[in-house]
Write a protein that holds these residues in place. Structure first.
Motif, PDB file in Angstrom:
ATOM      1  N   ARG A   1       0.658  -1.316   0.081  1.00  0.00           N
ATOM      2  CA  ARG A   1       0.022   0.036   0.060  1.00  0.00           C
ATOM      3  C   ARG A   1       0.776   1.265  -0.051  1.00  0.00           C
ATOM      4  N   TRP A   2       2.159   1.150   0.646  1.00  0.00           N
ATOM      5  CA  TRP A   2       2.787   2.310   0.702  1.00  0.00           C
ATOM      6  C   TRP A   2       3.426   2.634  -0.602  1.00  0.00           C
ATOM      7  N   SER A   3       3.794   1.448  -1.220  1.00  0.00           N
ATOM      8  CA  SER A   3       4.468   1.405  -2.807  1.00  0.00           C
ATOM      9  C   SER A   3       3.190   2.284  -3.721  1.00  0.00           C
ATOM     10  N   GLU A   4       2.013   2.054  -3.385  1.00  0.00           N
ATOM     11  CA  GLU A   4       1.202   2.619  -4.323  1.00  0.00           C
ATOM     12  C   GLU A   4       1.263   4.076  -4.210  1.00  0.00           C
TER      13      GLU A   4
ATOM     14  N   VAL B   1      11.423  12.858  -1.004  1.00  0.00           N
ATOM     15  CA  VAL B   1      10.329  13.773  -0.751  1.00  0.00           C
ATOM     16  C   VAL B   1       8.923  12.747  -0.819  1.00  0.00           C
ATOM     17  N   ALA B   2       9.040  12.029  -1.929  1.00  0.00           N
ATOM     18  CA  ALA B   2       7.778  11.373  -2.670  1.00  0.00           C
ATOM     19  C   ALA B   2       7.504  10.335  -1.340  1.00  0.00           C
ATOM     20  N   LEU B   3       8.542   9.689  -0.842  1.00  0.00           N
ATOM     21  CA  LEU B   3       8.425   8.454  -0.011  1.00  0.00           C
ATOM     22  C   LEU B   3       7.899   8.967   1.411  1.00  0.00           C
ATOM     23  N   LEU B   4       8.373  10.410   1.747  1.00  0.00           N
ATOM     24  CA  LEU B   4       7.818  10.672   3.010  1.00  0.00           C
ATOM     25  C   LEU B   4       6.499  11.078   2.870  1.00  0.00           C
ATOM     26  N   LEU B   5       6.166  11.802   1.747  1.00  0.00           N
ATOM     27  CA  LEU B   5       4.743  12.321   1.513  1.00  0.00           C
ATOM     28  C   LEU B   5       3.773  11.008   1.416  1.00  0.00           C
ATOM     29  N   ALA B   6       4.518   9.907   0.810  1.00  0.00           N
ATOM     30  CA  ALA B   6       3.333   8.727   0.720  1.00  0.00           C
ATOM     31  C   ALA B   6       3.446   8.233   2.168  1.00  0.00           C
ATOM     32  N   LEU B   7       4.175   8.285   2.991  1.00  0.00           N
ATOM     33  CA  LEU B   7       4.209   7.840   4.402  1.00  0.00           C
ATOM     34  C   LEU B   7       3.159   8.332   5.056  1.00  0.00           C
ATOM     35  N   ARG B   8       2.827   9.624   4.910  1.00  0.00           N
ATOM     36  CA  ARG B   8       1.780  10.375   5.312  1.00  0.00           C
ATOM     37  C   ARG B   8       0.377  10.161   4.878  1.00  0.00           C
ATOM     38  N   ASP B   9       0.344   9.761   3.435  1.00  0.00           N
ATOM     39  CA  ASP B   9      -0.767   9.388   2.611  1.00  0.00           C
ATOM     40  C   ASP B   9      -1.248   8.060   3.576  1.00  0.00           C
ATOM     41  N   LEU B  10      -0.124   7.095   3.766  1.00  0.00           N
ATOM     42  CA  LEU B  10      -0.501   5.852   4.143  1.00  0.00           C
ATOM     43  C   LEU B  10      -1.192   6.156   5.593  1.00  0.00           C
ATOM     44  N   GLY B  11      -0.659   7.008   6.368  1.00  0.00           N
ATOM     45  CA  GLY B  11      -1.111   7.161   7.628  1.00  0.00           C
ATOM     46  C   GLY B  11      -2.716   7.510   7.835  1.00  0.00           C
TER      47      GLY B  11
ATOM     48  N   VAL C   1       2.490   8.161  12.061  1.00  0.00           N
ATOM     49  CA  VAL C   1       3.413   9.221  11.652  1.00  0.00           C
ATOM     50  C   VAL C   1       3.525  10.478  12.249  1.00  0.00           C
ATOM     51  N   PRO C   2       4.594  11.005  12.809  1.00  0.00           N
ATOM     52  CA  PRO C   2       4.599  12.122  13.585  1.00  0.00           C
ATOM     53  C   PRO C   2       4.088  13.389  12.791  1.00  0.00           C
ATOM     54  N   PRO C   3       3.383  13.989  13.529  1.00  0.00           N
ATOM     55  CA  PRO C   3       2.724  15.127  12.633  1.00  0.00           C
ATOM     56  C   PRO C   3       3.648  16.635  12.575  1.00  0.00           C
ATOM     57  N   LEU C   4       4.900  16.232  11.855  1.00  0.00           N
ATOM     58  CA  LEU C   4       5.693  17.223  11.738  1.00  0.00           C
ATOM     59  C   LEU C   4       6.751  16.751  10.422  1.00  0.00           C
ATOM     60  N   LEU C   5       6.964  17.574   9.667  1.00  0.00           N
ATOM     61  CA  LEU C   5       7.919  17.114   8.621  1.00  0.00           C
ATOM     62  C   LEU C   5       8.491  18.475   8.036  1.00  0.00           C
ATOM     63  N   VAL C   6       9.860  18.382   8.165  1.00  0.00           N
ATOM     64  CA  VAL C   6      10.774  19.783   7.989  1.00  0.00           C
ATOM     65  C   VAL C   6      11.521  19.086   6.657  1.00  0.00           C
ATOM     66  N   ILE C   7      11.403  19.992   5.268  1.00  0.00           N
ATOM     67  CA  ILE C   7      12.279  19.719   4.280  1.00  0.00           C
ATOM     68  C   ILE C   7      12.851  20.859   4.072  1.00  0.00           C
TER      69      ILE C   7
ATOM     70  N   SER D   1      -7.221  19.360   3.106  1.00  0.00           N
ATOM     71  CA  SER D   1      -7.812  19.529   4.679  1.00  0.00           C
ATOM     72  C   SER D   1      -6.699  19.039   5.631  1.00  0.00           C
ATOM     73  N   SER D   2      -7.219  19.058   6.731  1.00  0.00           N
ATOM     74  CA  SER D   2      -6.666  18.786   8.133  1.00  0.00           C
ATOM     75  C   SER D   2      -7.300  18.066   9.042  1.00  0.00           C
ATOM     76  N   PRO D   3      -8.583  17.389   9.100  1.00  0.00           N
ATOM     77  CA  PRO D   3      -9.193  16.907  10.199  1.00  0.00           C
ATOM     78  C   PRO D   3      -8.425  15.563  10.582  1.00  0.00           C
ATOM     79  N   ASP D   4      -7.858  15.155   9.931  1.00  0.00           N
ATOM     80  CA  ASP D   4      -6.946  13.732  10.348  1.00  0.00           C
ATOM     81  C   ASP D   4      -5.819  14.373  11.135  1.00  0.00           C
ATOM     82  N   GLY D   5      -5.103  15.525  11.022  1.00  0.00           N
ATOM     83  CA  GLY D   5      -3.977  15.978  11.330  1.00  0.00           C
ATOM     84  C   GLY D   5      -2.825  15.731  10.520  1.00  0.00           C
ATOM     85  N   TYR D   6      -3.085  15.150   9.388  1.00  0.00           N
ATOM     86  CA  TYR D   6      -1.582  14.857   8.577  1.00  0.00           C
ATOM     87  C   TYR D   6      -1.363  16.144   7.446  1.00  0.00           C
TER      88      TYR D   6
END
Length: 526
Positions: free
Chosen positions: A372-375, A427-437, A445-451, A482-487
């Motif tokens: 699922r993460w790969s998708e 970048v894409a792998l970390l964004l996908a990780l948040r999509d998976l969350g 996934v911690p609600p923090l990402l600094v690039i 939108s951010s109702p889920d916090g991601y």
């Protein structure tokens, strides 16, 4: 470090150390990690903390975004940190793996020990078990006999030591008596010598008095006239007391001589008695000394030597019995070790079965999550680079393989050194990780990402420029969600060039020589 909950103005701030020097002390990093819901996972010598999570999935640094996979760091820590975030780290499974590994090690060690023993046996280095057992039993009997002899020798020695102590005490008492009587004899002899001298002086005085009186005057030397009895021939006056003074002196001197003679005879008897007593005490002390030395030489020393010999013999036999026991245990080692091996194998099989069952269930979940993460990874990566055709994430170590059109699939390390593919992958792998969350409750996934400088490593011309624009579009797309889920998150990106066009909801804050920081940016109420 000071930490305070800004949502609760009444709550006091927490002062926590950055590093801990005390057992059980909570550091600031551990406190923040707990707030993020990230456990401190441990596998072997690898323990992940807030720093490992930060450089792996919470921040991409400018100096690593185009060169290192997910910020660099050790592979073991990165894999373990991603397992925690994906909900794949299982403390129970880690324990089962450890138990299985330790059980296998014990089984191999037991088999190795038995093989080494059989090699010694086959080479003739080990004795026949029956012969060793017979020698062991014989030595045990000899040990019991030696122990009895030792007890008897110790008993005889104790008696001899007691008797020797009595003789020593007797000699000490006789010696003290000898010194006392000798001192008394010396004192009696001293008194006798004094009395003898005093008696001699008294006899001399009497002798002087018994000499004939002088017939001449002591003043002029003329012959004294005859006087009537009771008158002094020299002065002619009556003697004091009506008697002859010279006769009185002679009588007194004779009485003194007789008194001193009687005292001298008594002191002579005392001296003789003291000397005899001293001689008797000296003889007794000498006899006590001879008895003590004779007993020491004739009884105590032989008894002590016998006890020492018996003790030495008993110790030697005890050592022989212990050695034979070890050899006997070694002779019976094969059967005992085979039982150990059997038990170790049963324990190993049970531990491996429990581990395999847990691993099977775990691997199913692991493959589902990485698939699922790969998708999501493919979707995010195509946003940045439309040339990408297929991607995959390895379920074992979470490394990536990316295939673009007309190329073979490549790992992160095999990607172009120009920077674009590596930046896009990170970048894409970390964004996908948040999509998976968003869709998988088990992913934390911690609600923090600094690039830091997302366009680092990308040029301003050609493909890199186009990739950079698509990367900016992707980040803007994420910030617009939108951010109702916090991601969802706010994106602040630094670029060298102005944006090519205006974007709804995006503000551009230009930096120039006069304004090098964000302090000139306009404030917003919301």
């Amino acid at each position: 470090m000071s930490l305070q909950n800004l949502d609760d103005t009444g709550e006091i701030e927490h002062l926590l150390p950055v590093t801990s020097a005390k057992a059980g002390e909570t550091t600031a990093g551990a406190f923040v990690q707990d707030l993020l819901g990230l456990p401190a996972a441990v596998r072997g010598a690898t323990c992940v903390g807030l720093d490992d999570f930060y450089r792996t999935v919470m921040a991409l640094r400018q100096n690593t975004i185009a060169s290192e996979f997910l910020g660099g760091g050790k592979d073991e820590a990165r894999v373990l940190a991603l397992e925690v975030l994906l909900g794949l780290w299982n403390e129970d499974l880690a324990g089962l793996e450890k138990n299985a590994s330790e059980a296998a090690s014990r089984y191999r060690a037991a088999r190795s020990a038995l093989a080494a023993f059989k090699k010694l046996r086959d080479s003739g280095a080990l004795a026949d078990p029956d012969s060793v057992r017979a020698s062991h039993e014989q030595k045990q009997r000899e040990q019991l006999a030696a122990a009895e002899r030792r007890q008897k020798a110790d008993a005889a020695l104790n008696v001899a030591v007691g008797e020797h102590g009595r003789l020593v005490a007797l000699h000490k008492s006789s010696e003290a008596q000898r010194r006392k009587t000798a001192s008394q004899a010396v004192a009696a002899h001293g008194k006798l010598n004094g009395a003898t001298a005093e008696h001699a002086r008294a006899e001399g005085e009497l002798t002087e008095l018994l000499k004939p009186a002088s017939q001449h005057c002591t003043c002029c030397g003329q012959l004294l006239p005859e006087r009537e009895p009771g008158l002094c021939r020299q002065c002619g006056r009556p003697h004091p007391g009506g008697g002859d003074r010279r006769e009185q002196q002679i009588a007194g001197a004779r009485a003194k001589v007789e008194r001193l003679r009687l005292r001298l005879r008594r002191l002579e008897d005392d001296s003789v008695a003291a000397a005899a007593k001293a001689a008797e005490a000296d003889t007794a002390a000498a006899a006590a000394l001879v008895s003590r030395d004779a007993f020491d030489e004739g009884h105590l020393q032989p008894a002590r030597q016998a006890a020492q010999q018996a003790e030495k013999e008993a110790h030697g036999l005890s050592r022989d019995v212990a050695q034979l026991k070890e050899r006997l245990e070694s002779a019976d080692y094969i059967s005992a070790q085979e039982k150990v091996i059997k038990t170790a194998k049963e324990q190993m099989d049970a531990a491996q079965a429990a581990r395999d069952a847990a691993v099977t269930a775990h691997e199913v979940r692991r493959k589902e999550v990485t698939t699922r993460w790969s998708e999501f990874f493919l979707a995010r990566l195509k946003q940045i680079n439309p040339e990408v055709e297929t991607v995959s994430i390895d379920p074992a170590d979470f490394t990536t393989r990316v295939k673009e059109q007309h190329t073979v699939d490549k790992t992160f390390a095999d990607s172009s050194v120009a920077g674009s593919p590596k930046v896009a992958t990170n970048v894409a792998l970390l964004l996908a990780l948040r999509d998976l969350g968003r869709v998988d409750p088990g992913v934390r996934v911690p609600p923090l990402l600094v690039i830091d400088s997302p366009l680092a490593g990308l040029g301003s011309q050609g493909l890199d420029h186009a990739t950079g624009l698509r990367l900016i579009d992707t980040l803007i797309d994420i910030a617009d969600e939108s951010s109702p889920d916090g991601y969802a998150c706010q994106v602040i990106a630094a670029t060298n060039d102005p944006l090519p066009r205006s974007y709804p909801g995006v503000r551009e804050i230009r930096i120039d020589a006069d304004n090098r920081f964000f302090d000139h940016a306009p404030r917003r109420d919301t």
